[in-house]
Design an enzyme around this catalytic site. Structure first.
Site, PDB file in Angstrom:
ATOM      1  N   GLY A 272       5.585   4.300 -11.420  1.00 22.68           N
ATOM      2  CA  GLY A 272       5.462   3.124 -11.034  1.00 22.68           C
ATOM      3  C   GLY A 272       5.780   2.709  -9.501  1.00 22.68           C
ATOM      4  O   GLY A 272       5.755   1.767  -9.054  1.00 22.68           O
ATOM      5  N   GLU A 309       6.755   9.966 -13.705  1.00 19.71           N
ATOM      6  CA  GLU A 309       5.373  10.667 -14.322  1.00 19.71           C
ATOM      7  C   GLU A 309       4.853   9.360 -13.302  1.00 19.71           C
ATOM      8  O   GLU A 309       4.246   7.949 -13.535  1.00 19.71           O
ATOM      9  CB  GLU A 309       5.384   9.508 -15.540  1.00 19.71           C
ATOM     10  CG  GLU A 309       6.245  10.144 -16.614  1.00 19.71           C
ATOM     11  CD  GLU A 309       5.973   9.349 -18.106  1.00 19.71           C
ATOM     12  OE1 GLU A 309       5.878  10.458 -19.011  1.00 19.71           O
ATOM     13  OE2 GLU A 309       5.591   8.354 -17.983  1.00 19.71           O
ATOM     14  N   PRO A 310       4.456   9.440 -11.958  1.00 15.39           N
ATOM     15  CA  PRO A 310       3.440   9.020 -11.057  1.00 15.39           C
ATOM     16  C   PRO A 310       2.415   8.630 -11.464  1.00 15.39           C
ATOM     17  O   PRO A 310       2.022   9.560 -11.817  1.00 15.39           O
ATOM     18  CB  PRO A 310       3.699   9.297  -9.579  1.00 15.39           C
ATOM     19  CG  PRO A 310       4.437   9.977 -10.416  1.00 15.39           C
ATOM     20  CD  PRO A 310       4.699  10.867 -11.633  1.00 15.39           C
ATOM     21  N   GLY A 311       0.918   7.541 -10.919  1.00 16.27           N
ATOM     22  CA  GLY A 311       0.074   7.604 -11.670  1.00 16.27           C
ATOM     23  C   GLY A 311       0.223   6.979  -9.874  1.00 16.27           C
ATOM     24  O   GLY A 311      -1.394   7.639  -9.042  1.00 16.27           O
ATOM     25  N   ARG A 312      -0.406   5.473  -9.626  1.00 20.45           N
ATOM     26  CA  ARG A 312      -0.479   5.132  -8.723  1.00 20.45           C
ATOM     27  C   ARG A 312      -0.383   6.164  -7.178  1.00 20.45           C
ATOM     28  O   ARG A 312      -1.341   6.041  -6.035  1.00 20.45           O
ATOM     29  CB  ARG A 312      -0.370   3.810  -8.475  1.00 20.45           C
ATOM     30  CG  ARG A 312      -0.280   2.927  -7.221  1.00 20.45           C
ATOM     31  CD  ARG A 312      -0.292   1.350  -7.291  1.00 20.45           C
ATOM     32  NE  ARG A 312       0.697   0.517  -8.611  1.00 20.45           N
ATOM     33  CZ  ARG A 312       0.078  -0.346  -9.404  1.00 20.45           C
ATOM     34  NH1 ARG A 312      -1.467  -0.449  -8.292  1.00 20.45           N
ATOM     35  NH2 ARG A 312       0.607  -0.555 -10.408  1.00 20.45           N
ATOM     36  N   ARG A 348      -8.812  -5.492 -10.554  1.00 20.75           N
ATOM     37  CA  ARG A 348      -6.992  -5.899 -10.293  1.00 20.75           C
ATOM     38  C   ARG A 348      -7.308  -7.273  -9.568  1.00 20.75           C
ATOM     39  O   ARG A 348      -5.803  -8.415  -9.902  1.00 20.75           O
ATOM     40  CB  ARG A 348      -6.570  -5.237  -9.178  1.00 20.75           C
ATOM     41  CG  ARG A 348      -6.679  -3.990  -9.772  1.00 20.75           C
ATOM     42  CD  ARG A 348      -5.953  -2.619  -9.212  1.00 20.75           C
ATOM     43  NE  ARG A 348      -4.316  -2.314  -9.356  1.00 20.75           N
ATOM     44  CZ  ARG A 348      -3.404  -3.067  -8.649  1.00 20.75           C
ATOM     45  NH1 ARG A 348      -4.164  -3.477  -7.252  1.00 20.75           N
ATOM     46  NH2 ARG A 348      -1.877  -3.432  -8.426  1.00 20.75           N
ATOM     47  N   CYS A 390     -19.771 -14.168 -13.504  1.00 21.66           N
ATOM     48  CA  CYS A 390     -19.659 -15.357 -13.535  1.00 21.66           C
ATOM     49  C   CYS A 390     -18.667 -15.835 -14.443  1.00 21.66           C
ATOM     50  O   CYS A 390     -19.221 -16.265 -15.186  1.00 21.66           O
ATOM     51  CB  CYS A 390     -20.947 -16.166 -14.918  1.00 21.66           C
ATOM     52  SG  CYS A 390     -22.611 -16.179 -14.037  1.00 21.66           S
ATOM     53  N   GLU A 391     -17.543 -16.001 -13.066  1.00 22.79           N
ATOM     54  CA  GLU A 391     -16.170 -16.532 -13.030  1.00 22.79           C
ATOM     55  C   GLU A 391     -15.438 -16.791 -12.316  1.00 22.79           C
ATOM     56  O   GLU A 391     -15.946 -16.207 -11.248  1.00 22.79           O
ATOM     57  CB  GLU A 391     -15.529 -14.974 -14.189  1.00 22.79           C
ATOM     58  CG  GLU A 391     -15.652 -14.830 -15.219  1.00 22.79           C
ATOM     59  CD  GLU A 391     -14.684 -14.607 -16.140  1.00 22.79           C
ATOM     60  OE1 GLU A 391     -12.986 -15.056 -16.233  1.00 22.79           O
ATOM     61  OE2 GLU A 391     -15.489 -14.309 -17.511  1.00 22.79           O
ATOM     62  N   TYR A 419      -6.098   2.640 -10.494  1.00 25.63           N
ATOM     63  CA  TYR A 419      -7.181   1.497 -11.718  1.00 25.63           C
ATOM     64  C   TYR A 419      -8.299   0.815 -11.266  1.00 25.63           C
ATOM     65  O   TYR A 419      -7.772  -0.368 -11.793  1.00 25.63           O
ATOM     66  CB  TYR A 419      -5.248   0.713 -11.944  1.00 25.63           C
ATOM     67  CG  TYR A 419      -4.179   1.580 -12.465  1.00 25.63           C
ATOM     68  CD1 TYR A 419      -4.165   2.313 -13.734  1.00 25.63           C
ATOM     69  CD2 TYR A 419      -3.703   2.210 -11.317  1.00 25.63           C
ATOM     70  CE1 TYR A 419      -3.410   2.384 -14.045  1.00 25.63           C
ATOM     71  CE2 TYR A 419      -2.033   2.257 -11.845  1.00 25.63           C
ATOM     72  CZ  TYR A 419      -1.701   2.641 -12.504  1.00 25.63           C
ATOM     73  OH  TYR A 419      -0.835   3.894 -13.231  1.00 25.63           O
TER      74      TYR A 419
HETATM   75  N1  LLP Z   1       4.263   6.213 -17.253  1.00 23.40           N
HETATM   76  C1  LLP Z   1       3.763   5.083 -18.534  1.00 23.40           C
HETATM   77  C2  LLP Z   1       4.742   5.470 -19.311  1.00 23.40           C
HETATM   78  C3  LLP Z   1       2.880   3.778 -17.479  1.00 23.40           C
HETATM   79  O1  LLP Z   1       3.033   3.001 -18.669  1.00 23.40           O
HETATM   80  C4  LLP Z   1       3.280   3.582 -16.430  1.00 23.40           C
HETATM   81  C5  LLP Z   1       1.862   2.659 -16.003  1.00 23.40           C
HETATM   82  C6  LLP Z   1       2.865   5.142 -15.525  1.00 23.40           C
HETATM   83  C7  LLP Z   1       3.610   6.267 -15.473  1.00 23.40           C
HETATM   84  C8  LLP Z   1       2.004   4.992 -13.968  1.00 23.40           C
HETATM   85  O2  LLP Z   1       2.697   3.863 -13.286  1.00 23.40           O
HETATM   86  P1  LLP Z   1       2.559   3.603 -12.422  1.00 23.40           P
HETATM   87  O3  LLP Z   1       3.168   5.276 -11.264  1.00 23.40           O
HETATM   88  O4  LLP Z   1       0.986   3.716 -11.785  1.00 23.40           O
HETATM   89  O5  LLP Z   1       3.014   2.609 -11.454  1.00 23.40           O
HETATM   90  N2  LLP Z   1      -3.985  -1.876 -14.583  1.00 23.40           N
HETATM   91  C9  LLP Z   1      -1.913  -1.806 -13.597  1.00 23.40           C
HETATM   92  C10 LLP Z   1      -0.682  -0.477 -13.855  1.00 23.40           C
HETATM   93  C11 LLP Z   1      -0.161  -0.419 -15.127  1.00 23.40           C
HETATM   94  C12 LLP Z   1       0.209   1.067 -15.529  1.00 23.40           C
HETATM   95  C13 LLP Z   1       0.500   0.878 -16.716  1.00 23.40           C
HETATM   96  N3  LLP Z   1       1.791   2.032 -16.745  1.00 23.40           N
HETATM   97  C14 LLP Z   1      -2.335  -2.167 -12.014  1.00 23.40           C
HETATM   98  O6  LLP Z   1      -3.484  -2.010 -11.876  1.00 23.40           O
HETATM   99  O7  LLP Z   1      -1.812  -2.442 -11.316  1.00 23.40           O
END
Ligand code: LLP
Length: 477
Positions: A272, A309-312, A348, A390-391, A419
């Site tokens: 997050g 658990e960082p993704g973004r 997004r 078309c939206e 994402y």
């Molecule tokens: N761990 C779990 C269990 C999660 O569900 C998520 C994201 C993460 C880690 C990673 O979160 P991050 O560090 O990336 O914020 N499509 C949306 C984001 C959905 C995230 C879902 N879960 C967007 O584009 O903002």
């Protein structure tokens, strides 16, 4: 006129590798802005590979991994694969030493293919389809160090029914959510995790059937500095839960049957970490977040580590989406700039009203057909940038001041690496875009542009002789 100046995309250009100089200024700033990318380099990539085109800079991915590891030296860092699953990115993240957190069988499959061994794989099951559980239980037979993170007692039962008795992490709903939009605030949403008040009991029960190695919660995605209090609150609840589980239960029932303390390996407080989408937004102070996290979770039970658990944060500012202006339409209310990327390429803005910085790289032509002046010489003009879908919601921005776009201009949409491609679709029968991976100055096609054949590949079709070709059946997954 060079290709760069031509209107529209150059889809016909060959997919291949190309080498050139750096894509951004040297150094390791806490955030890479859309203005930091080398405009000429991006224009060359668009000319060579066509638009819409994602470019993902692996060097920046590595820097982001390193920054996370530096800020959390004593934590297990797991990359949330869902943010960007491209093979080159997964390999770079693996080489940088992060584990993989996967949300589906497909993600587990891709992480395995990118070289993550079971001990570095964490599968987070959210209402898992039967075929996902079948697949993951099968993987666990070969890779018993894999961990399944479970957010419902039902899911534990379904794992047990499949003969699984391996590593389990209990996902908890901490009751505190945070994130950039209501749709991504998981912490308080009943869908995710076992309610906090029932989590200890569920974890102890689970320990009778599985090896319970951790507890987990994720407050939400895109947490900005203003939401640090919620993050802290969630982390502190998780620390308290872990300490409770590490203590003997004290025979609360008074039947002389006190359960043994759980030997947790980790307390996973999710991902997050936000990134600054807006040009003037300060980057997250990762050091401060790390300090607050450590303080809130402490003291950890003996033998347990912190996990994140960082993704973004890993991939967002490493990616840019290039799109070409094809139509400029003045109307009484707004100036609509039509481009070849839309909500099917970058969802997004349509889905979350998300802000992405947009920079006009120029290269187009004025109304009289002559080359438009360089973007620096153009007036900043409020525009709506709209895609080809078309939206009504298919806009990348509204009322945004950009160097007045002209037909054929190339626009760079920044902070698009998380994402972005992952949420791309084929809606309106639009093939998904191409993506190049940039590695030490070399661009390699990481995902080729899809064709119409890709769009219809799974469909039942009839050939001209009238014979019907059934679609190839999908395997078990
Ligand atoms: N761990 C779990 C269990 C999660 O569900 C998520 C994201 C993460 C880690 C990673 O979160 P991050 O560090 O990336 O914020 N499509 C949306 C984001 C959905 C995230 C879902 N879960 C967007 O584009 O903002």
């Amino acid at each position: 006129m060079s290709d760069r100046d031509a209107g529209g995309s150059s889809d016909e250009s060959a997919d291949g590798d190309s080498a050139a100089g750096p894509v951004a200024a040297d150094g390791d700033p806490p955030a890479r802005r859309v203005s930091d990318w080398d405009a000429d380099r991006l224009a060359d990539l668009a000319a060579e590979h066509g638009t819409p085109l994602y470019a993902q800079d692996l060097d920046r991915v590595r820097e982001n991994c390193e920054r996370l590891r530096d800020a959390f030296p004593d934590a297990d860092v797991r990359y949330a694969v869902k943010a960007h699953t491209g093979r080159a990115v997964l390999e770079a993240v693996r080489e940088a030493g992060l584990d993989a957190e996967c949300a589906s069988a497909g993600e587990v499959d891709r992480a395995l293919a990118a070289g993550f061994g079971g001990e570095r794989l964490h599968y987070t099951a959210v209402n898992p389809p039967a075929r996902d559980l079948d697949y993951v239980v099968g993987v666990a037979e070969a890779e018993p160090a894999l961990t399944v993170t479970v957010g419902a007692v039902d899911t534990l039962d379904r794992l047990a029914e499949r003969g699984y008795d391996g590593r389990v992490c209990v996902r908890v709903n901490p009751g505190v959510g945070a994130g950039h939009h209501a749709k991504v605030r998981t912490g308080g949403a009943a869908k995710f995790g076992i309610p906090y008040d029932r989590a200890a009991e569920a974890a102890r029960d689970a320990a009778e059937r599985f090896e319970v190695v951790g507890v987990h919660a994720h407050a939400g995605s895109g947490i900005d500095p203003d939401q640090l209090d919620s993050h802290r609150e969630m982390v502190s609840r998780m620390g308290a839960l872990a300490r409770k589980l590490a203590e003997p239960d004290g025979d609360a029932a008074g039947d002389g049957d006190a359960p043994a303390p759980l030997d947790l390996e980790y307390v996973d407080v999710g991902g997050g970490f936000g990134v600054p989408y807006e040009e003037d937004e300060p980057p997250l102070d990762l050091g401060a977040v790390a300090a607050a996290t450590r303080e809130a979770v402490a003291p950890l039970p003996a033998g347990a580590d912190l996990a994140i658990e960082p993704g973004r944060y890993v991939v967002a500012d490493a990616g840019v989406l290039l799109t070409r202006v094809n139509t400029v339409k003045p109307t009484p209310d707004e100036r609509v700039v039509g481009v070849d990327a839309g909500m099917t390429d970058l969802l997004r803005p349509a889905m979350y009203d998300a802000y992405h910085p947009i920079r006009n790289l120029g290269g187009g032509r004025g109304g009289d057909g002559s080359d438009a002046p360089s973007p620096h010489e153009r007036e900043a003009t409020p525009v709506t940038v709209a895609g080809p879908i078309c939206e009504t919601g298919d806009t990348l921005c509204r009322d945004r001041a950009l160097a007045d776009p002209a037909r054929g201009d190339l626009l760079a949409v920044g902070i698009a690496g998380a994402y972005g491609y992952e949420m791309a679709s084929q809606y309106n029968s639009r093939p998904r875009p191409a993506e190049v991976a940039l590695d030490d100055g070399t661009a390699t096609v990481a995902r080729r542009r899809e064709s119409l054949t890709d769009v219809t590949a799974a469909e039942r079709t009839e050939d001209r002789s009238g014979a019907t070709a059934a679609p190839e059946t999908e395997g078990e997954r």
